[in-house]
Scaffold this motif. Sequence first.
Motif, mmCIF file in Angstrom:
data_model
loop_
_atom_site.group_PDB
_atom_site.id
_atom_site.type_symbol
_atom_site.label_atom_id
_atom_site.label_comp_id
_atom_site.label_asym_id
_atom_site.label_seq_id
_atom_site.Cartn_x
_atom_site.Cartn_y
_atom_site.Cartn_z
ATOM 1 N N ASP A 1 67.721 110.176 39.123
ATOM 2 C CA ASP A 1 66.574 109.895 39.993
ATOM 3 C C ASP A 1 65.679 108.903 39.258
ATOM 4 O O ASP A 1 64.912 109.274 38.360
ATOM 5 N N LEU A 2 65.756 107.628 39.631
ATOM 6 C CA LEU A 2 65.056 106.593 38.871
ATOM 7 C C LEU A 2 63.536 106.764 38.861
ATOM 8 O O LEU A 2 62.919 106.611 37.792
ATOM 9 N N PRO A 3 62.881 107.073 40.002
ATOM 10 C CA PRO A 3 61.430 107.280 39.917
ATOM 11 C C PRO A 3 61.041 108.378 38.932
ATOM 12 O O PRO A 3 60.079 108.250 38.177
ATOM 13 N N LYS A 4 61.821 109.481 38.917
ATOM 14 C CA LYS A 4 61.531 110.555 37.971
ATOM 15 C C LYS A 4 61.710 110.059 36.542
ATOM 16 O O LYS A 4 60.948 110.434 35.636
ATOM 17 N N PHE B 1 58.593 107.273 36.054
ATOM 18 C CA PHE B 1 57.245 107.816 36.176
ATOM 19 C C PHE B 1 56.966 108.860 35.097
ATOM 20 O O PHE B 1 55.856 108.933 34.565
ATOM 21 N N LYS B 2 57.967 109.669 34.762
ATOM 22 C CA LYS B 2 57.788 110.659 33.696
ATOM 23 C C LYS B 2 58.053 110.060 32.311
ATOM 24 O O LYS B 2 57.813 110.715 31.296
#
Length: 328
Positions: free
Chosen positions: A260-263, A266-267
Motif C-alpha cells: 500500500d504505497l500511501p501507507k 505517509f507513515k
Amino acid sequence: MDAWILDESPGSYRFGTIDTPEPGYGEVRVRPVASALNHMDLWLTRGMPKPTLPHVPGCDVAGVIDAVGEGLDLEVGAEVVVNPAVSTMDAVVHLGNDAPVGRGFQILGEQRWGGHADGVVVPARNIVPKPESRTWEECAAYPLATLTAYRMLRRARLVAGETVLVVGIGGGVSMAALALALRMGAEVYVTSRDRAKIDQAVAMGATAGFDSSEPSWPVKAHVVVESVGPATWDASVRSLVPGGRLAVCGGTSGQKVEVDLPKLFFKQIEIIGSTMGSYEEFDAVTRLVDLGLPVAVDEVFDRADYPDALERLRSGDQLGKVVLRHPV
C-alpha cells in the motif's frame, strides 16, 4: 562418501554414496558431527530453487576438519563451525560488511553441496573454532538462522528501548531474533497460530504474543521481523510506528505481497530486505553464542532419520532448529 542426495528437482532425497569432495587451494573438508535443517531443504525438493544435480543438502554444519587443501596451515581434527554464507574474496575486499550483496554469493546447501553427508568442502574463511561452551547440536543450530536474524536487526538499526515484533515465532530465524532482540535491550512481542509457542516465547522473555491469523495485532513496533510473507504482511505493516522498519528475510507462506504505497510514504516506513550475513557478522554471532546467547534446538534426529526430520520441519510444529546427529 555416504550422503543424502537429490537426483531430481522437483524430487525427493535418497540415502546413498557419492564422490567424496576434495578440498582445493584454500579450502578445507569438514566431517559433520551435527547438521541442521532449514526450509531450504524442503524448497530444493520443489525446484525452488533448482540446484545443480546431483545435490547434497544441508546449510548448517558443525564438525571436525578431516582434510586441508594447499596454502593452509590448519590442524586436521580441529573442531569447527561452518559459516554457511560464502562470499567471494572480491566481494569481501570491495564490499566488506556488505559482502553478501556481491556477485557470486553462495549459500551452503543451495549453490554448493551441504552437510547432510560424511564430508563438506568450504573455503577456509568459512570456518570458525567451535565454541567450547556449547554442544554440537547447538553449534549446528545457530549458523544460518542466528546470522540471518543478526543482520536483519543490524540493518534495521535496532537500539535498546525500542519495541520489536517477531512474526511467526517457532522457526530458527524467529527464535534467534527473539534471543538477539532481548539481548540488545528491546521489548519483544511475538505472533503465532500456536498458543503453546506464544507461551514458550513469553517464558523466554517476550512481553506478549498474538494470534498470527488475526488481521491486526495490538502492538506498535519500531522494528518488525518478517519471514512469513503474504499471510501476515498487511498486519505486519499495520503494526509499525511511523518511521518504523520492516526487516524481511523470506516468505514461508508465498513469494508475492502487495504494498500500500500511501501507507508506505505517509507513515515513512522502511522495507529492508536481508539475506544471511558477512564474515564479520558471523564472527560477532559466534562470540555471542559462546557468551551464552540462547540457541533454540527443537528436536535431534539421527542422520538416518532425515525423512522424519524433514516431516517435523514441514509440519511447522517445531520451536527452534531441527538437528541431525551424524554417526561417529
